[in-house]
Design an enzyme around this catalytic site. Sequence first.
Site, PDB file in Angstrom:
ATOM      1  CB  SER A  12      -0.933  -0.005   1.220  1.00 51.23           C
ATOM      2  OG  SER A  12      -0.198  -0.265   2.419  1.00 51.23           O
ATOM      3  CD  GLU A  14       0.598   7.330   5.669  1.00 54.68           C
ATOM      4  OE1 GLU A  14       0.359   6.205   6.171  1.00 54.68           O
ATOM      5  OE2 GLU A  14       1.212   8.230   6.271  1.00 54.68           O
ATOM      6  CB  THR A  45      -2.028  11.645   6.794  1.00 47.54           C
ATOM      7  OG1 THR A  45      -1.908  12.804   5.965  1.00 47.54           O
ATOM      8  CG2 THR A  45      -0.968  10.634   6.415  1.00 47.54           C
ATOM      9  CB  ALA A  48      -2.009  17.736  14.711  1.00 42.91           C
ATOM     10  CG  HIS A  73      -4.235   7.907   8.245  1.00 42.99           C
ATOM     11  ND1 HIS A  73      -2.964   8.001   8.746  1.00 42.99           N
ATOM     12  CD2 HIS A  73      -4.161   7.080   7.179  1.00 42.99           C
ATOM     13  CE1 HIS A  73      -2.145   7.272   8.015  1.00 42.99           C
ATOM     14  NE2 HIS A  73      -2.857   6.705   7.048  1.00 42.99           N
ATOM     15  NE  ARG A 103      -2.008  10.182  21.376  1.00 42.68           N
ATOM     16  CZ  ARG A 103      -0.917  10.558  22.040  1.00 42.68           C
ATOM     17  NH1 ARG A 103      -0.781  10.228  23.316  1.00 42.68           N
ATOM     18  NH2 ARG A 103       0.041  11.240  21.452  1.00 42.68           N
ATOM     19  N   GLY A 104      -3.689  10.116  17.344  1.00 43.14           N
ATOM     20  CA  GLY A 104      -3.427  11.423  16.761  1.00 43.14           C
ATOM     21  C   GLY A 104      -2.686  12.324  17.722  1.00 43.14           C
ATOM     22  CG  ASP A 105       0.681  13.672  16.955  1.00 45.50           C
ATOM     23  OD1 ASP A 105       0.885  12.867  17.885  1.00 45.50           O
ATOM     24  OD2 ASP A 105       1.182  13.560  15.822  1.00 45.50           O
ATOM     25  CB  ALA A 119      -5.159   4.214  19.258  1.00 47.17           C
ATOM     26  CE1 TYR A 141       4.323   5.416  16.619  1.00 51.13           C
ATOM     27  CE2 TYR A 141       2.621   4.073  17.667  1.00 51.13           C
ATOM     28  CZ  TYR A 141       2.992   5.205  16.975  1.00 51.13           C
ATOM     29  OH  TYR A 141       2.039   6.130  16.626  1.00 51.13           O
ATOM     30  CG  HIS A 145       4.163   6.522  20.919  1.00 58.45           C
ATOM     31  ND1 HIS A 145       4.337   7.742  21.531  1.00 58.45           N
ATOM     32  CD2 HIS A 145       3.216   6.714  19.964  1.00 58.45           C
ATOM     33  CE1 HIS A 145       3.530   8.635  20.973  1.00 58.45           C
ATOM     34  NE2 HIS A 145       2.844   8.036  20.016  1.00 58.45           N
ATOM     35  CG  PHE A 212       9.618  13.895   8.185  1.00 61.51           C
ATOM     36  CD1 PHE A 212       8.757  14.940   8.486  1.00 61.51           C
ATOM     37  CD2 PHE A 212       9.864  13.617   6.842  1.00 61.51           C
ATOM     38  CE1 PHE A 212       8.165  15.699   7.498  1.00 61.51           C
ATOM     39  CE2 PHE A 212       9.270  14.364   5.840  1.00 61.51           C
ATOM     40  CZ  PHE A 212       8.418  15.409   6.169  1.00 61.51           C
ATOM     41  CG  HIS A 262       1.654   1.654   4.678  1.00 60.17           C
ATOM     42  ND1 HIS A 262       0.451   1.713   4.021  1.00 60.17           N
ATOM     43  CD2 HIS A 262       1.827   2.880   5.260  1.00 60.17           C
ATOM     44  CE1 HIS A 262      -0.107   2.910   4.208  1.00 60.17           C
ATOM     45  NE2 HIS A 262       0.729   3.643   4.946  1.00 60.17           N
TER      46      HIS A 262
END
Length: 289
Positions: A12, A14, A45, A48, A73, A103-105, A119, A141, A145, A212, A262
Amino acid sequence: MDSQKQFKRRFSFEFFPPKTDQGKEKLQVVRDQLAEVNPDFFSVTFGAGGSTRDRTIDTVLTLQKQGISTAPHLSCVGGTREEIGELLDLYKQQGISRIVALRGDLPSGMGASGELRYANELVEFIREHSGDTFNLEVAAYPEFHPQARSAEEDLQNFARKVKAGANSAITQYFFNADSYFYFIDRLEKMDVTVPVVPGIMPIVNFSSLVRFSDMCGAEIPRWIRKQLEAYGDDTDSIRKFGEEVVTDMCERLLKAGAPGLHFYTLNQAQPSLNIWKNLGINEKERISF
């Protein structure tokens, strides 16, 4: 790695939702180039705190209509159950079958995280609201994380997401295959056996990669960092070296039994396609789970 070998491989790409009309036109070209290799799905994506919500929806629905399954997402930070439920209903109505649940930022200046904090709570809510309508991807992760208090806590957090109803996972990108192998080994000892697909970041720009990686906690091995630094502004050498390094890692991952790849494309086609072609991925290897 035995648990991962039982799953058929899937591949896949992104994207992030473009901000401008020019960005939309560029993404359409990138989409068409990547569609030629017939990926199992695209993903888009979510900024935030839901900051790209409308652009994510627009991009997902546009791509979905063009014939390749597209997974939005969806993050719970900053959102209410009602808002998330309405979005799930929209995606169901539009034929979306896969969601990447995160969960996101929290964006800068936002004090409250929303009604769902983690999440696993988002996964539970999606299952309560939509049943088995969606195949739910969650984040993994291998290098743990950056906000986790310990490696053990992070592994337990992942297990909670699976228990809540996640079907499979996509990892944060990494450049050390051993971190992925160790992560899978730990999950197997915990009897957590969902597919965990490695996230792959092509190396294109050194300064961007450092930025990043510092943000998301991905380690750039010293030998890679030093070689990239040595190339300075020689972008051709950076790309050639990066392509070789990432291709070699992908070959090792697939040979060991990873259930696919991915690619984090950053809305560029060629870096990911070069790795894809180097790997010689054929039709038999592109069967979704």
